[in-house]
Structure formats: structure tokens, C-alpha cells
Write a protein that holds these residues in place. Sequence first.
Motif, short mmCIF file in Angstrom:
data_model
loop_
_atom_site.label_atom_id
_atom_site.label_comp_id
_atom_site.label_asym_id
_atom_site.label_seq_id
_atom_site.Cartn_x
_atom_site.Cartn_y
_atom_site.Cartn_z
N VAL A 100 41.13 38.26 38.75
CA VAL A 100 42.59 38.43 38.70
C VAL A 100 43.01 39.11 37.40
O VAL A 100 43.92 39.94 37.40
CB VAL A 100 43.37 37.10 38.91
N ALA A 101 42.33 38.80 36.29
CA ALA A 101 42.70 39.42 35.02
C ALA A 101 42.46 40.93 35.07
O ALA A 101 43.22 41.71 34.50
CB ALA A 101 41.91 38.81 33.86
N ALA A 102 41.41 41.37 35.78
CA ALA A 102 41.11 42.79 35.89
C ALA A 102 41.79 43.40 37.11
O ALA A 102 41.57 44.57 37.43
CB ALA A 102 39.60 43.00 35.96
N ASP A 103 42.58 42.58 37.82
CA ASP A 103 43.35 43.05 38.97
C ASP A 103 42.46 43.66 40.06
O ASP A 103 42.78 44.71 40.63
CB ASP A 103 44.41 44.06 38.51
N LEU A 104 41.36 43.00 40.36
CA LEU A 104 40.43 43.49 41.38
C LEU A 104 40.78 42.93 42.75
O LEU A 104 41.39 41.86 42.86
CB LEU A 104 39.00 43.06 41.02
N ALA A 105 40.36 43.65 43.80
CA ALA A 105 40.62 43.20 45.17
C ALA A 105 40.02 41.80 45.40
O ALA A 105 40.58 40.99 46.14
CB ALA A 105 40.02 44.18 46.16
N ALA A 106 38.90 41.52 44.73
CA ALA A 106 38.25 40.21 44.92
C ALA A 106 39.12 39.06 44.42
O ALA A 106 38.90 37.91 44.78
CB ALA A 106 36.90 40.19 44.21
N GLY A 107 40.14 39.36 43.61
CA GLY A 107 41.02 38.31 43.10
C GLY A 107 42.18 37.99 44.03
O GLY A 107 42.85 36.97 43.85
N VAL A 108 42.41 38.85 45.04
CA VAL A 108 43.57 38.68 45.91
C VAL A 108 43.37 37.47 46.84
O VAL A 108 42.45 37.44 47.64
CB VAL A 108 43.83 39.95 46.75
N GLY A 109 44.21 36.47 46.68
CA GLY A 109 44.14 35.29 47.55
C GLY A 109 42.97 34.37 47.25
O GLY A 109 42.72 33.44 47.99
N ARG A 110 42.26 34.62 46.16
CA ARG A 110 41.08 33.81 45.87
C ARG A 110 41.49 32.50 45.20
O ARG A 110 42.38 32.49 44.35
CB ARG A 110 40.13 34.57 44.95
N VAL A 201 36.20 41.36 30.22
CA VAL A 201 35.53 41.06 31.50
C VAL A 201 34.21 41.81 31.48
O VAL A 201 34.04 42.76 30.73
CB VAL A 201 36.36 41.48 32.73
N MET A 202 33.27 41.38 32.34
CA MET A 202 31.98 42.06 32.38
C MET A 202 32.15 43.46 32.96
O MET A 202 33.04 43.71 33.77
CB MET A 202 31.01 41.29 33.28
N ALA A 203 31.26 44.37 32.58
CA ALA A 203 31.21 45.69 33.20
C ALA A 203 30.87 45.53 34.68
O ALA A 203 30.26 44.53 35.07
CB ALA A 203 30.17 46.56 32.50
N ALA A 204 31.26 46.49 35.50
CA ALA A 204 31.16 46.36 36.96
C ALA A 204 29.79 45.85 37.46
O ALA A 204 29.73 44.87 38.19
CB ALA A 204 31.54 47.67 37.63
#
Lengths: 344, 289
Positions: A100-110, A201-204
Motif C-alpha cells: 500500500v505504501a508503494a501504491d501497488l495493485a497487490a495492496g488493493v483490498g488486501r 520498500v524492497m526493489a521489485a
Amino acid sequence: MIRDALPLVRALREPTSVKPLTSSQWTELISVARAESLLGSLAHRLKDVSVPDRVRAVLQDAIEAHDLARQQALWEADCARRALADYRGKIVLMKGTAYVAADLAAGVGRSIGDLDIMVARDDLPVVESALLDAGWEWVKPDPYDDQYYREHMHELPPMIHRERDRMIDVHHTTLPLTARPTPDAQAILDNAIALENGLHVMAAPDMLLHSVAHLFADGDLAGGLRNLWDINLLVRQFSEADEEFWMELNIRAKTHDLVKELERALRLAARLYETPVYRFSAGQTQFADYFYVRRLLARDGYGRETRKLTRFAFYVRSHWLRMPPVMLARHLWTKWRKGGTPPK
Amino acid sequence: MAEMHQILLKIGPAAFRIASAWRRPLEELEALYRDFPAPTDNSVDFTVRLEPEKPWRRFIRPSVHIGGDFWLPDAAPLPLGQGLLAAEMGMNLQMALGWRRHLLLHASSVEKDGKALIMTGLSGSGKSTLSAMLAERGWRFMGDEFALLDLETGDLVPFPRLISLKNKAIETMQQVVPENRFGPEMKATPKGDIRHLIPPTAAVARMDEPARPALLLFPRFGHAPELRDMGQSEVFVRLTQASTNYVALGEAGFHALTRFVDRVPTKAMDYQSGEQAEALIQSLWSKLP
């Protein structure tokens, strides 16, 4: 009656697959999604699909609950940042909070539970005392557990904030020290990416490999469908954004000693969520993959855990992976005498 | 895995699937909820599971573990004879941990002329018994466990589940309510002796009809009759403690609660008998705008 979690996997993968569901099938799907902590993700996936009124209300509740969880996770990360304002090293956010901090799709609704951060191992005493000063305190004041964590685990014993009642796990690497793969913690810290607020955050590739390590090498695959959904979304987003991603990922998998684990995660993600994976990163299909799928889908339409024997086999395996046999025996003996359960 | 039996129930705005390894608790529920309408389209919000604690406990000294979509890790199992209580606790748990469409207050409530009286307080304050008693004396029963506040309008929405009578309240209500409205008596449960009471017909028929909150009371049983004023900040803090989802609702919960505290007159009420409480309530009610 739903016999396994496949309808949930299908709904996540292909949202229109829910169209023919009856009321009772919806009820079952919702129970399975809640049990797998995937209702928030599902709700976001089904935003544009027409669903019965009460189902819509349930999904909307899940979206709002996770919006708040996101806000709380970011707030908690900021509390840690302020508590560690004088610390000069990198503070790397991990798992859900990082997404969520990096605003990634994986954070949506998690769903996000504890705050997980990583710092350099040598700095643990400094970080620990700064957190204790700022109101966090130990959850398990048991000397054996405490010593066990400090000698063999990848994190400090969990701490909880006495006013906000939120847990923090301070890691210094991504896997227990006793586990067979040995990720390169320094490489993770060196490559971590700074966010605007100074947290990292970690690199990809490292972020994906941490998710992989978390799925396979650090537990009995409980919550595995959610972890694999994270992996699916991370792979899709990272590989679309960067042509070099697969190459870097392969190099980093070797650095962190996680080549086999990565291959299996990619095969399972492709199989369950149709994740587009680079064939040479996924390796050959293995017979054991079948058992992983069986384990990951072990849930019925009441939300109950099923396939007890398969679950138990993976539970034993999780301990086997986490520590050498003699140590495992000593550990279980000590825990048994104390009447407790092994640390997770 | 062993098959489960199941029934669907709708109480106020919430609908439940109750699944159970045994038929008996469901038969008891069905009998007591016989006048409640089925959920629209058989669609539900939550699943409650009543399962044996261990597989063999299905038959040998059966013990009911309360599970479901939302659950607590340390919930103690109950004997099968208290399966009905387990089902009710399971539904309460889903509401307390999962419901987000209203602000939930741990409170009982009754209505008259479109205005709602809400009573909150610790266990043993008598709020449940008072609501049951008033419901037999011209008030509409709205709920004995949760008061649901609409986040948009501030209205009180009914949640008229079975009234859970404890210990002496059972005998008190047996004197005024016919036997066919009572469930089985459960002795020595973790909450004492318990007997469920079916709410009056009007409460069920009008369970989708909200009311405007008009008076909030903090009753306390066993002290000489008295009404006391309470400061708004104390009321606010005590209601945050009485709410199961105030924190989970974030800003929406804060707005709903501040509006409620601003608008609804509040008193602390001490009493030693139902008659005293009714007289005190009447004295306040007659002066309301």
C-alpha cells in the motif's frame, strides 16, 4: 456444496465467472473468500460485475473495511518512522504495508495485520530500544521464546504498542536463520527504494522473492491462496512495467538462494491465476505441484478447512524446512514440556 | 468432511446462514424464529458454524465450538444442550466483528410514537429485562443486544432477535408472558441460567421500520431510584466502549456517534424494581419534545 476453493480462484481470475451463481453459491463463495482473507481483493475485482443486492452490500463492506485497514497500516508505518527518526539506517517496509505504501495493485483490498519492517541486523539493538522508548512492549515475555527468536529467527520477538494495540515485527532478513535457503539481507537493504517520507520498500525482484519465501519456506501454506494472489499481481505489474524484470528476477533468485521456490511459485500462480510467466523462470512441472494445489484449495463452502492429512503433511514440512532435525527435536521437546506451541 | 445442516435467518437488516453438525440447535432456532420472514432471495451476510470441538465430540459428550465467517480464537465450547445459545452467540459475534452498515451499540431499545428509548450499560444493569418488560406494556421492542444507528440519517434500526433472559429475569417475565413464547431453559451456562423469549409479534412485523432516537438511559439495578445528569464527554466515551464497531468504522463512526450524543438527551437511572424504572422512564418521556 463447494468442495474446494476453486470457485474463489476462478472468480478472482475471471470476474464474469460469478454471473451464473445462485444465492447459496454466493453464500459459500463469500465464506471461502473470508476464510482465505481474500474478500477485499474479490470485492475490488467484482466492482463492475452485476451481483445480487445483498452480495453487493457485503462486497462494499469489504471494500470499506480494507480502505480503513490501508489507512491504519500507513499510519502505523508512520508511527514507526517517527519513533525511529534518529535512526540513520534504512527502514524497509515489508508485505502488505509495503504494497500500500508503494501504491501497488497487490495492496488493493488486501488485509494487513501487523506492521513488518526490516533493518540491518547490526542495528537491531538500537532499533529495539527506540521502539521500546516509544511505547512498544514485548508480547511474549518468555525467556526460552525470547532467546529462540534472537538466536534462530529472522525477526525480533513480536512487540505490541501499549496504546494503539498494534503489533510490529522487526526483521533483519526474510527467512529464519535456520531455514535452508539463505537470502542475502545486505543486498536487499542496498537495493531498497526510498519513498517520499524516507521509509523504504524492497526493489521489485526482492519484493517478489520475499513473497515467494514467505509462501513456501516459512509456514505450512496457511493463507497460501492470498500469498499467491499477491505474487500474481506483483508479477503482472512488474513484468509489464519493465522488460528487464525477468532477467533481474532470475539473477536475484540466485542471490537469495530461492531459485526452486520461485519456479514453483510461478508455476502455481500460472496454474491457478493464469499469471503470465516467463517459461524459463518457471521450470518444469513437477508431480509435487499437484499436492501444493491440493493444499492451497483445501476449503469447503462453509469456510471449513478440509483435507486434514494434506494440511498436516505441510505442517510437518514447514518445521522440517525451518530447522535441522536435531534442533527441531530439541525445540519441540522444550515446547512440549512447556505446554506451548512452536512460534510461527 | 461431515455434512452440516443449515438454516437461513433474517433479523432486521442482517441475514445469516446457521450451519450445524447437529440438527437439534437448528430445530430449536426454527421454532423460536418461526414468525420471522426468510431472507430475500435466500441471500445472507454471514455464516455461523456450530461444529464439534474435535471430530469425536460430535457423538461423545457433544461439545459445540462457535465458528463462522468471523470468530474469536479463544471462544470456549458449549455442551450440545446449550447449542441454541451457541447459535445466538455466533450471530452476535458476526454482527460485533463484521457489521459495518450501522454503528453498533451494545444496548437495548424500545419505541413509541416513532421515538426510540435506548438503554445501555454493563451486563447486569437490567437493560435487556427492561426492554422485554416495556415491550409487554405498550412499547415496540427493537432489540435487547444491539442498537443499530444509521450512519446517514442517525435513525435507530431494529434488530429484534430473541430476547436473552438471564437468571431472575426468567421468572419475572414468566409472570407476564405465555409459556409458548419461551425457548428451552438452559441451566448453568457460562452466562448463568438462560431462557430465550420470542419478541412480541409487532416487533417482528415492523422489524424494517426505523425510529428516531429520543432518549438514552444508563440504567443501574439495585440502587435507590434516582435520575442523574451526565456530561456529554462521559456519555461519548462510554458509548465508544459500548460500541463493537466504532473503531472499525473510522470517520463514519465518529460522525454518527457525535451526532447521537449531541442530539439525544441522556440520564443515568438507578432503580430497584420494574415499576420504579417504568415510572422514572415515564417522567422523562412525558417531557420530551
